[in-house]
Design a protein around this motif. Structure first.
Motif, PDB file in Angstrom:
ATOM      1  N   ARG A 170      44.048   0.832  98.558  1.00 30.33           N
ATOM      2  CA  ARG A 170      45.189   1.212  97.734  1.00 30.33           C
ATOM      3  C   ARG A 170      45.309   0.257  96.553  1.00 30.33           C
ATOM      4  O   ARG A 170      44.840  -0.861  96.604  1.00 30.33           O
ATOM      5  N   HIS A 171      45.924   0.728  95.475  1.00 27.42           N
ATOM      6  CA  HIS A 171      46.208  -0.073  94.272  1.00 27.42           C
ATOM      7  C   HIS A 171      44.933  -0.643  93.633  1.00 27.42           C
ATOM      8  O   HIS A 171      44.943  -1.754  93.122  1.00 27.42           O
ATOM      9  N   GLU A 180      45.065  -1.389  89.709  1.00 34.06           N
ATOM     10  CA  GLU A 180      45.789  -2.621  89.352  1.00 34.06           C
ATOM     11  C   GLU A 180      44.884  -3.850  89.534  1.00 34.06           C
ATOM     12  O   GLU A 180      44.845  -4.744  88.689  1.00 34.06           O
ATOM     13  N   LYS A 181      44.140  -3.855  90.648  1.00 33.22           N
ATOM     14  CA  LYS A 181      43.242  -4.990  90.912  1.00 33.22           C
ATOM     15  C   LYS A 181      42.106  -5.029  89.906  1.00 33.22           C
ATOM     16  O   LYS A 181      41.673  -6.103  89.469  1.00 33.22           O
ATOM     17  N   GLN A 211      42.176 -17.556 104.512  1.00 31.02           N
ATOM     18  CA  GLN A 211      42.822 -16.379 103.909  1.00 31.02           C
ATOM     19  C   GLN A 211      41.976 -15.116 104.139  1.00 31.02           C
ATOM     20  O   GLN A 211      42.522 -14.015 104.268  1.00 31.02           O
ATOM     21  N   ALA A 230      42.713 -14.078 107.507  1.00 24.73           N
ATOM     22  CA  ALA A 230      44.063 -13.490 107.527  1.00 24.73           C
ATOM     23  C   ALA A 230      44.005 -12.027 107.076  1.00 24.73           C
ATOM     24  O   ALA A 230      44.671 -11.166 107.662  1.00 24.73           O
ATOM     25  N   LEU A 231      43.203 -11.749 106.056  1.00 28.69           N
ATOM     26  CA  LEU A 231      43.067 -10.357 105.592  1.00 28.69           C
ATOM     27  C   LEU A 231      42.534  -9.479 106.717  1.00 28.69           C
ATOM     28  O   LEU A 231      42.997  -8.370 106.944  1.00 28.69           O
ATOM     29  N   LYS A 232      41.525 -10.021 107.443  1.00 25.30           N
ATOM     30  CA  LYS A 232      40.938  -9.227 108.542  1.00 25.30           C
ATOM     31  C   LYS A 232      41.975  -8.938 109.620  1.00 25.30           C
ATOM     32  O   LYS A 232      42.022  -7.831 110.154  1.00 25.30           O
ATOM     33  N   MET A 262      45.027  -8.594 109.173  1.00 25.26           N
ATOM     34  CA  MET A 262      45.982  -7.596 108.648  1.00 25.26           C
ATOM     35  C   MET A 262      45.301  -6.242 108.462  1.00 25.26           C
ATOM     36  O   MET A 262      45.868  -5.339 107.862  1.00 25.26           O
ATOM     37  N   ARG A 263      44.055  -6.148 108.916  1.00 27.61           N
ATOM     38  CA  ARG A 263      43.233  -4.930 108.795  1.00 27.61           C
ATOM     39  C   ARG A 263      43.005  -4.550 107.339  1.00 27.61           C
ATOM     40  O   ARG A 263      42.924  -3.374 106.975  1.00 27.61           O
ATOM     41  N   ILE A 264      42.918  -5.569 106.464  1.00 24.51           N
ATOM     42  CA  ILE A 264      42.594  -5.331 105.045  1.00 24.51           C
ATOM     43  C   ILE A 264      41.133  -5.740 104.873  1.00 24.51           C
ATOM     44  O   ILE A 264      40.751  -6.843 105.275  1.00 24.51           O
ATOM     45  N   PHE A 280      39.145  -5.980  98.928  1.00 23.76           N
ATOM     46  CA  PHE A 280      40.287  -6.653  98.320  1.00 23.76           C
ATOM     47  C   PHE A 280      39.857  -7.735  97.328  1.00 23.76           C
ATOM     48  O   PHE A 280      40.427  -7.855  96.249  1.00 23.76           O
ATOM     49  N   LEU A 314      38.533 -11.440 115.277  1.00 22.86           N
ATOM     50  CA  LEU A 314      37.840 -12.287 114.301  1.00 22.86           C
ATOM     51  C   LEU A 314      36.495 -12.762 114.838  1.00 22.86           C
ATOM     52  O   LEU A 314      35.605 -13.120 114.080  1.00 22.86           O
ATOM     53  N   PHE A 328      48.112 -18.380 111.453  1.00 24.16           N
ATOM     54  CA  PHE A 328      47.077 -19.409 111.389  1.00 24.16           C
ATOM     55  C   PHE A 328      47.680 -20.813 111.332  1.00 24.16           C
ATOM     56  O   PHE A 328      48.816 -20.994 110.887  1.00 24.16           O
ATOM     57  N   ALA A 340      47.646 -19.763 106.018  1.00 23.61           N
ATOM     58  CA  ALA A 340      46.776 -18.801 105.302  1.00 23.61           C
ATOM     59  C   ALA A 340      47.563 -17.908 104.339  1.00 23.61           C
ATOM     60  O   ALA A 340      47.292 -16.708 104.247  1.00 23.61           O
ATOM     61  N   PHE A 361      48.581 -16.652 100.552  1.00 22.85           N
ATOM     62  CA  PHE A 361      47.817 -16.555  99.298  1.00 22.85           C
ATOM     63  C   PHE A 361      48.540 -17.341  98.198  1.00 22.85           C
ATOM     64  O   PHE A 361      49.670 -17.011  97.839  1.00 22.85           O
ATOM     65  N   PRO A 389      50.689  -6.906 103.726  1.00 19.39           N
ATOM     66  CA  PRO A 389      50.130  -5.975 104.735  1.00 19.39           C
ATOM     67  C   PRO A 389      50.632  -4.541 104.581  1.00 19.39           C
ATOM     68  O   PRO A 389      49.856  -3.600 104.726  1.00 19.39           O
ATOM     69  N   GLU A 430      49.231  -2.874 101.224  1.00 18.21           N
ATOM     70  CA  GLU A 430      47.812  -2.516 101.255  1.00 18.21           C
ATOM     71  C   GLU A 430      47.491  -1.415 102.260  1.00 18.21           C
ATOM     72  O   GLU A 430      46.492  -0.721 102.110  1.00 18.21           O
ATOM     73  N   LYS A 431      48.279  -1.316 103.311  1.00 14.75           N
ATOM     74  CA  LYS A 431      47.884  -0.407 104.385  1.00 14.75           C
ATOM     75  C   LYS A 431      48.784   0.809 104.588  1.00 14.75           C
ATOM     76  O   LYS A 431      48.369   1.781 105.190  1.00 14.75           O
ATOM     77  N   ARG A 486      55.413 -12.561 107.176  1.00 19.39           N
ATOM     78  CA  ARG A 486      54.260 -11.701 106.892  1.00 19.39           C
ATOM     79  C   ARG A 486      53.723 -11.077 108.188  1.00 19.39           C
ATOM     80  O   ARG A 486      53.261  -9.937 108.198  1.00 19.39           O
TER      81      ARG A 486
END
Lengths: 260, 242
Positions: free
Chosen positions: A34-35, A38-39, A124, A127-129, A131-133, A138, B54, B78, B82, B84, B96, B99-100, B144
């Motif tokens: 998504r988005h 913008e990225k 980080q 962390a994305l993983k 969050m399932r991103i 990304f 992970l 974490f 972690a 941004f 989250p 994006e999802k 978050r």
């Protein structure tokens, strides 16, 4: 000795394979998130807009020096009138794409590698993983597409400023006829030359951005020391490998394009 | 104790020849707080990473039962948060969902602001992580984690690098928010015995296996001989400090 060479060879081939998969996965994942627009715009700003000043400065000085050097070479053959053609073809086909790519690697590529490396160390990416991103979608894919857009545009800017630089030295300072300078360019530069230059820019954009992102993304496995020094190691390696990749692929592309 | 929400069976992980987790079995009850303790480098974080996806274990199964959702929402906090650096507190918390989920800007802002208010972070919403204190960063990381309404949150040493006062602050925060939001907690911690005050059960990880599993009280009152060595230094330090 033979064993060591063999191991190095296998490791090189395996790394090239990983890099190819990394680039392909990144390229394929932009539109799955998504988005993305913008990225992409943000990445175009980081890679493209921020590199405009350095590209214009280097382009201008390259054109100035090239005009000066070629003028004295051509004078020996009483062919000063060919200056425009020599400057334009050298810049459009060779110097423009190569110098622009090296400048972008120095400015944006190193920053990209360091940023992703720090993100890896700061967990980080993990962390994305969680969050399932998809981290490749990304972090990497907008940069790859931005590079494919920005490298040819910045190369075009370099070419134009470089040709004006050659004009400044040859015509304004050394007295070459202005009409002859522009007319020679008009007669000798074909659309094929311009297309070949852009093809090189696209290739360099894809290669260097992939290498820089790859080195940063795998800083935890590629660097011999963890932490800040590891990031510094992989950033340096990213710049060195990108520069080698530019020159090596330039040779291969030139051989291929000139033979056609 | 209620039925298991998370069932771990025969979970094994090795790095080369070194066995880190050796057929771990655990049952984590719904809305409970379980703390994994053990020496440094024994594999506590590896356990959490295997549960969160992970890391891939060599063998074993992880099963969520009694979950309200087809794929249970699992969040991870974490050690170093972690967050941004280039995103504001608001953007970090919104990430989250943004994006999802298919969610309108207004609904997203409402949800994030609501959560920021509950975690007393409204004033920090437009600040960057580097501009707020360590304790606030922890709350942002928790916000978050909470934004997707997870059923379980995995905490990886959430008090690392904090002074005793802030450490208790983080423990209080986890206990209070667990009660308020009703999530299950699986935490890795070195803070023995402080963590015993908020946890329902303790899992002591040693040599790749769970050496103790149960409530913290018996562990404090009469630790098993094999655990004494691990607990005594902490307890003697505590008593000498007093």
């Amino acid at each position: 000795m033979i064993g060591r060479v063999g191991r190095k060879g296998i490791s090189l081939v395996s790394e090239l394979g990983e890099l190819t998969l990394f680039s392909a996965s990144s390229l394929g994942s932009l539109f799955l998130q998504r988005h993305y627009f913008e990225k992409l715009v943000r990445s175009i700003y980081e890679i493209g807009v921020r590199c405009i000043p350095i590209t214009l400065i280097v382009g201008l000085f390259t054109g100035l020096v090239l005009g000066l050097q070629l003028y004295y070479v051509l004078t020996k053959f009483s062919s000063e009138s060919l200056l425009g053609q020599a400057v334009a073809l050298s810049i459009i086909m060779e110097i423009g794409p190569v110098f622009t790519a090296i400048m972008i690697v120095g400015q944006a590529g190193s920053a990209l590698s360091a940023e992703i490396g720090i993100q890896r160390n700061a967990e980080q990416i993990d962390a994305l993983k969680t969050m399932r991103i998809n981290p490749l979608a990304f972090l990497v894919s907008p940069r790859l597409y931005a590079a494919l857009i920005c490298f040819p545009i910045l190369t075009a800017m370099f070419d134009i400023v470089g040709i004006f630089g050659g004009h400044l030295t040859g015509v304004s300072m050394l007295g070459v006829d202005e009409g002859a300078y522009w007319n020679r360019i008009y007669e000798s530069v074909s659309i094929t030359n311009v297309r070949d230059g852009f093809l090189k820019a696209l290739t360099f954009g894809l290669l260097t951005t992939s290498i820089c992102a790859f080195q940063g993304y795998f800083t935890h496995t590629k660097a011999s020391i963890p932490g800040a020094r590891g990031v510094s190691q992989t950033t340096t390696r990213a710049v060195v490998l990108s520069s080698i990749a530019i020159l090596a692929s330039d040779y291969l592309l030139t051989s291929f394009l000139l033979e056609k | 104790m209620s039925e298991a929400f998370l069932e771990i069976r025969g979970l094994s992980k090795r790095f080369g020849d070194q066995v880190i987790l050796d057929a771990i079995d655990m049952d984590i009850p719904l809305e409970s707080h379980t703390t994994v303790i053990g020496k440094s480098g024994i594999g506590k974080s590896v356990l959490l990473k295997c549960l969160s996806g992970l890391m891939t274990p060599e063998s074993g199964t992880v099963r969520f039962s009694h979950s309200n959702q087809a794929v249970p929402q699992c969040a991870y906090m974490f050690q170093q948060n972690a967050l941004f650096d280039s995103l504001t507190v608001f953007e970090n918390v919104a990430l989250p969902l943004r994006e999802k989920e298919r969610i309108s800007k207004v609904a997203l802002a409402e949800k994030v602001n609501d959560l920021l208010e509950q975690l007393e972070l409204v004033d920090a919403a437009s600040k960057y992580p580097a501009e707020i204190s360590g304790g606030m960063q922890k709350r942002v990381a928790l916000a978050r984690a909470l934004i997707t309404s997870p059923e379980i949150i995995l905490f990886d040493e959430p008090t690392t690098g904090l002074d005793p006062q802030r450490k208790f602050g983080v423990f209080d925060m986890i206990r209070d928010y667990r009660k308020r939001f009703g999530f299950t907690v699986l935490m890795v911690s070195h803070d023995v015995p402080e963590v015993f005050g908020i946890t329902d059960q303790v899992a002591w990880l040693d040599a790749g296996r769970i050496a103790y599993w149960g409530p913290p009280q018996p562990l404090m009152e009469s630790p098993p001989p094999e655990l004494e060595g691990f607990l005594k230094p902490t307890l003697s330090t505590e008593s000498s400090a007093v």
